[in-house]
Design a protein around this motif. Structure first.
Motif, PDB file in Angstrom:
ATOM      1  N   ASP A 158      77.547  66.740  73.390  1.00  0.00           N
ATOM      2  CA  ASP A 158      77.760  66.596  71.943  1.00  0.00           C
ATOM      3  C   ASP A 158      77.901  65.142  71.515  1.00  0.00           C
ATOM      4  O   ASP A 158      78.276  64.871  70.379  1.00  0.00           O
ATOM      5  N   CYS A 159      77.606  64.216  72.410  1.00  0.00           N
ATOM      6  CA  CYS A 159      77.688  62.792  72.039  1.00  0.00           C
ATOM      7  C   CYS A 159      76.544  62.415  71.101  1.00  0.00           C
ATOM      8  O   CYS A 159      76.724  61.654  70.160  1.00  0.00           O
ATOM      9  N   ILE A 160      75.367  62.962  71.378  1.00  0.00           N
ATOM     10  CA  ILE A 160      74.186  62.756  70.529  1.00  0.00           C
ATOM     11  C   ILE A 160      73.523  64.117  70.340  1.00  0.00           C
ATOM     12  O   ILE A 160      73.268  64.826  71.312  1.00  0.00           O
ATOM     13  N   LEU A 161      73.243  64.481  69.097  1.00  0.00           N
ATOM     14  CA  LEU A 161      72.682  65.790  68.776  1.00  0.00           C
ATOM     15  C   LEU A 161      71.210  65.667  68.399  1.00  0.00           C
ATOM     16  O   LEU A 161      70.751  64.613  67.965  1.00  0.00           O
ATOM     17  N   GLY A 162      70.503  66.786  68.530  1.00  0.00           N
ATOM     18  CA  GLY A 162      69.090  66.795  68.176  1.00  0.00           C
ATOM     19  C   GLY A 162      68.837  66.705  66.686  1.00  0.00           C
ATOM     20  O   GLY A 162      67.760  66.314  66.249  1.00  0.00           O
ATOM     21  N   HIS A 185      83.726  61.848  71.498  1.00  0.00           N
ATOM     22  CA  HIS A 185      83.631  63.199  70.924  1.00  0.00           C
ATOM     23  C   HIS A 185      84.846  63.997  71.369  1.00  0.00           C
ATOM     24  O   HIS A 185      85.504  64.650  70.567  1.00  0.00           O
ATOM     25  N   THR A 186      85.115  63.947  72.665  1.00  0.00           N
ATOM     26  CA  THR A 186      86.378  64.417  73.235  1.00  0.00           C
ATOM     27  C   THR A 186      86.759  63.455  74.352  1.00  0.00           C
ATOM     28  O   THR A 186      85.917  62.692  74.854  1.00  0.00           O
ATOM     29  N   GLU A 187      88.005  63.509  74.755  1.00  0.00           N
ATOM     30  CA  GLU A 187      88.507  62.622  75.802  1.00  0.00           C
ATOM     31  C   GLU A 187      87.772  62.833  77.129  1.00  0.00           C
ATOM     32  O   GLU A 187      87.573  61.900  77.911  1.00  0.00           O
ATOM     33  N   ASP A 188      87.359  64.081  77.405  1.00  0.00           N
ATOM     34  CA  ASP A 188      86.784  64.430  78.697  1.00  0.00           C
ATOM     35  C   ASP A 188      85.260  64.492  78.699  1.00  0.00           C
ATOM     36  O   ASP A 188      84.654  64.929  79.680  1.00  0.00           O
ATOM     37  N   HIS A 189      84.621  64.050  77.640  1.00  0.00           N
ATOM     38  CA  HIS A 189      83.175  64.225  77.510  1.00  0.00           C
ATOM     39  C   HIS A 189      82.407  63.404  78.540  1.00  0.00           C
ATOM     40  O   HIS A 189      82.745  62.253  78.812  1.00  0.00           O
ATOM     41  N   ILE A 190      81.367  64.034  79.093  1.00  0.00           N
ATOM     42  CA  ILE A 190      80.440  63.330  79.983  1.00  0.00           C
ATOM     43  C   ILE A 190      79.017  63.555  79.516  1.00  0.00           C
ATOM     44  O   ILE A 190      78.720  64.537  78.819  1.00  0.00           O
ATOM     45  N   VAL A 191      78.129  62.635  79.884  1.00  0.00           N
ATOM     46  CA  VAL A 191      76.697  62.890  79.828  1.00  0.00           C
ATOM     47  C   VAL A 191      76.185  62.815  81.259  1.00  0.00           C
ATOM     48  O   VAL A 191      76.852  62.282  82.152  1.00  0.00           O
ATOM     49  N   LEU A 192      75.020  63.385  81.492  1.00  0.00           N
ATOM     50  CA  LEU A 192      74.442  63.410  82.833  1.00  0.00           C
ATOM     51  C   LEU A 192      73.096  62.714  82.814  1.00  0.00           C
ATOM     52  O   LEU A 192      72.221  63.045  81.996  1.00  0.00           O
ATOM     53  N   HIS A 193      72.941  61.749  83.707  1.00  0.00           N
ATOM     54  CA  HIS A 193      71.723  60.950  83.784  1.00  0.00           C
ATOM     55  C   HIS A 193      70.839  61.510  84.897  1.00  0.00           C
ATOM     56  O   HIS A 193      71.210  61.468  86.071  1.00  0.00           O
ATOM     57  N   LEU A 194      69.695  62.076  84.521  1.00  0.00           N
ATOM     58  CA  LEU A 194      68.729  62.597  85.487  1.00  0.00           C
ATOM     59  C   LEU A 194      67.875  61.427  85.968  1.00  0.00           C
ATOM     60  O   LEU A 194      67.002  60.944  85.243  1.00  0.00           O
ATOM     61  N   LEU A 195      68.139  60.972  87.185  1.00  0.00           N
ATOM     62  CA  LEU A 195      67.558  59.712  87.649  1.00  0.00           C
ATOM     63  C   LEU A 195      66.045  59.788  87.808  1.00  0.00           C
ATOM     64  O   LEU A 195      65.333  58.817  87.520  1.00  0.00           O
ATOM     65  N   GLU A 196      65.527  60.933  88.259  1.00  0.00           N
ATOM     66  CA  GLU A 196      64.080  61.049  88.488  1.00  0.00           C
ATOM     67  C   GLU A 196      63.272  60.831  87.208  1.00  0.00           C
ATOM     68  O   GLU A 196      62.170  60.291  87.261  1.00  0.00           O
ATOM     69  N   ASP A 197      63.796  61.263  86.071  1.00  0.00           N
ATOM     70  CA  ASP A 197      63.063  61.171  84.800  1.00  0.00           C
ATOM     71  C   ASP A 197      63.648  60.130  83.851  1.00  0.00           C
ATOM     72  O   ASP A 197      63.143  59.969  82.739  1.00  0.00           O
ATOM     73  N   ASN A 198      64.713  59.454  84.264  1.00  0.00           N
ATOM     74  CA  ASN A 198      65.468  58.573  83.360  1.00  0.00           C
ATOM     75  C   ASN A 198      65.770  59.309  82.050  1.00  0.00           C
ATOM     76  O   ASN A 198      65.572  58.798  80.956  1.00  0.00           O
ATOM     77  N   ALA A 199      66.256  60.538  82.196  1.00  0.00           N
ATOM     78  CA  ALA A 199      66.609  61.379  81.050  1.00  0.00           C
ATOM     79  C   ALA A 199      68.117  61.559  81.008  1.00  0.00           C
ATOM     80  O   ALA A 199      68.795  61.473  82.038  1.00  0.00           O
ATOM     81  N   VAL A 200      68.640  61.787  79.810  1.00  0.00           N
ATOM     82  CA  VAL A 200      70.079  61.983  79.628  1.00  0.00           C
ATOM     83  C   VAL A 200      70.336  63.331  78.970  1.00  0.00           C
ATOM     84  O   VAL A 200      69.726  63.653  77.942  1.00  0.00           O
ATOM     85  N   VAL A 219      64.203  59.920  77.390  1.00  0.00           N
ATOM     86  CA  VAL A 219      64.319  61.147  76.611  1.00  0.00           C
ATOM     87  C   VAL A 219      65.767  61.610  76.679  1.00  0.00           C
ATOM     88  O   VAL A 219      66.476  61.325  77.647  1.00  0.00           O
ATOM     89  N   ILE A 220      66.218  62.310  75.627  1.00  0.00           N
ATOM     90  CA  ILE A 220      67.571  62.869  75.605  1.00  0.00           C
ATOM     91  C   ILE A 220      67.486  64.367  75.366  1.00  0.00           C
ATOM     92  O   ILE A 220      66.777  64.830  74.466  1.00  0.00           O
ATOM     93  N   TYR A 221      68.229  65.113  76.183  1.00  0.00           N
ATOM     94  CA  TYR A 221      68.347  66.557  76.018  1.00  0.00           C
ATOM     95  C   TYR A 221      69.747  66.846  75.495  1.00  0.00           C
ATOM     96  O   TYR A 221      70.729  66.772  76.234  1.00  0.00           O
ATOM     97  N   PRO A 222      69.871  67.158  74.201  1.00  0.00           N
ATOM     98  CA  PRO A 222      71.188  67.288  73.576  1.00  0.00           C
ATOM     99  C   PRO A 222      71.828  68.657  73.785  1.00  0.00           C
ATOM    100  O   PRO A 222      71.146  69.634  74.134  1.00  0.00           O
ATOM    101  N   GLY A 223      73.130  68.725  73.546  1.00  0.00           N
ATOM    102  CA  GLY A 223      73.854  69.990  73.624  1.00  0.00           C
ATOM    103  C   GLY A 223      73.527  70.924  72.472  1.00  0.00           C
ATOM    104  O   GLY A 223      73.726  72.139  72.575  1.00  0.00           O
ATOM    105  N   HIS A 224      73.001  70.372  71.383  1.00  0.00           N
ATOM    106  CA  HIS A 224      72.595  71.170  70.214  1.00  0.00           C
ATOM    107  C   HIS A 224      71.372  70.500  69.596  1.00  0.00           C
ATOM    108  O   HIS A 224      71.310  69.272  69.500  1.00  0.00           O
TER     109      HIS A 224
END
Length: 290
Positions: free
Chosen positions: A161-165, A142-157, A191-196
């Motif tokens: 803007d990599c994946i949208l709702g 999506h961009t060169e610097d894009h990250i996602v964050l993995h919430l380990l306790e819930d196995n949630a991401v 589960v995924i919590y998207p930027g949009h």
């Protein structure tokens, strides 16, 4: 029609979503920002756009009601609707951000606030606050610097803007983007919590849809070029032939996506570029005939 996203949503005991109140063609109902953790010092993921008083007011209500100070702010990528509100937040909440570190994955050409110290994230880095451990996953495309964050306790991401709702994402580099989708799939998120857009409860189906959609677009481009071997096409020509009933305001984004597909196909020697126009390649004919 997508379900309406409230200004503030308590998603779970460790996640509060605050809508950026910046609706638009590319931002949908607005940028989702997330407060993560269960203790006094928590993490904020993304900061919305600049100069949006409604967002600041909603964020203030949450921080005050919950008695929250911010330990970290993570920026998923450099786009204005994710980093734009950073300066406003630091100015409006000086006490609550007194010991806050701001983090972002670096990119070659940074366009970020000059008056803010921003630490550089690394792939695989982990951060812990009470009730939450977040692992950084670098997901360029999506961009060169894009990250996602993995919430380990819930196995949630938190997918940025990599994946949208709803709908599909745009990207700078399709090759990298496809690899990043696979990186997220490898996490097998619950589960995924998207930027949009709204929460994604069927992550693996969504990822498979994204991959299939991109492959379908690629095949549509190849079909046009293969069926018209002697012709050359520009991106606008291909968009008109491939995208049915596309709103005019999305034309430029579609042309950019087609261009990225063509660049990927060019790297694979399946198409060639002549005077700025595209055509099926002789190499592709050879590959198909074998």
């Amino acid at each position: 029609m997508a379900a309406v996203i409230p200004a503030v949503t308590r998603i779970s005991s460790r996640i509060i979503r605050v809508l950026g109140c910046n609706p638009g063609t590319m931002t949908l109902q607005g940028t989702n920002t997330y407060i993560v953790g269960t203790g006094k010092r928590r993490i904020l993921i993304d900061t919305g756009d600049s100069d949006v008083p409604q967002y600041i007011n909603h964020l203030r209500s949450v921080l005050n009601y919950e008695g929250i100070d911010l330990a970290h702010i993570f920026i998923s990528h450099w786009h204005h609707d994710h980093i734009g509100g950073l300066t406003d937040i630091l100015e409006e909440f000086k006490e609550k951000t007194k010991f806050c570190q701001v983090w972002k994955y670096p990119r070659a050409e940074e366009d970020i606030p000059k008056n803010v110290t921003i630490e550089s994230l690394k792939d695989g880095q982990e951060f812990t606050v009470e009730g939450a451990t977040l692992k950084i996953v670098h997901t360029p495309g999506h961009t060169e610097d894009h990250i996602v964050l993995h919430l380990l306790e819930d196995n949630a991401v938190f997918s940025g803007d990599c994946i949208l709702g709803e709908g599909t994402a745009v990207f700078e580099d399709l090759y990298d983007y496809m690899n990043s989708l696979q990186e997220i799939a490898n996490l097998q998120p619950s589960v995924i919590y998207p930027g949009h857009g709204n929460v994604i409860q069927n992550p693996m189906e969504k990822i498979q849809f994204y991959v299939a959609h991109r492959m379908e677009r690629e095949q549509q481009i190849m079909d046009v070029l293969t069926n018209n071997r002697e012709q050359t096409f520009g991106e606008p020509d291909l968009v008109k032939l491939i995208y049915v009933d596309l709103p005019e305001k999305l034309t430029k984004a579609a042309e950019a996506n087609v261009n990225h597909h063509l660049i990927k196909l060019l790297k694979e020697q399946r198409v060639r570029k002549l005077d700025g126009l595209w055509q099926i390649s002789d190499q592709n004919n050879y590959i198909k005939s074998r």
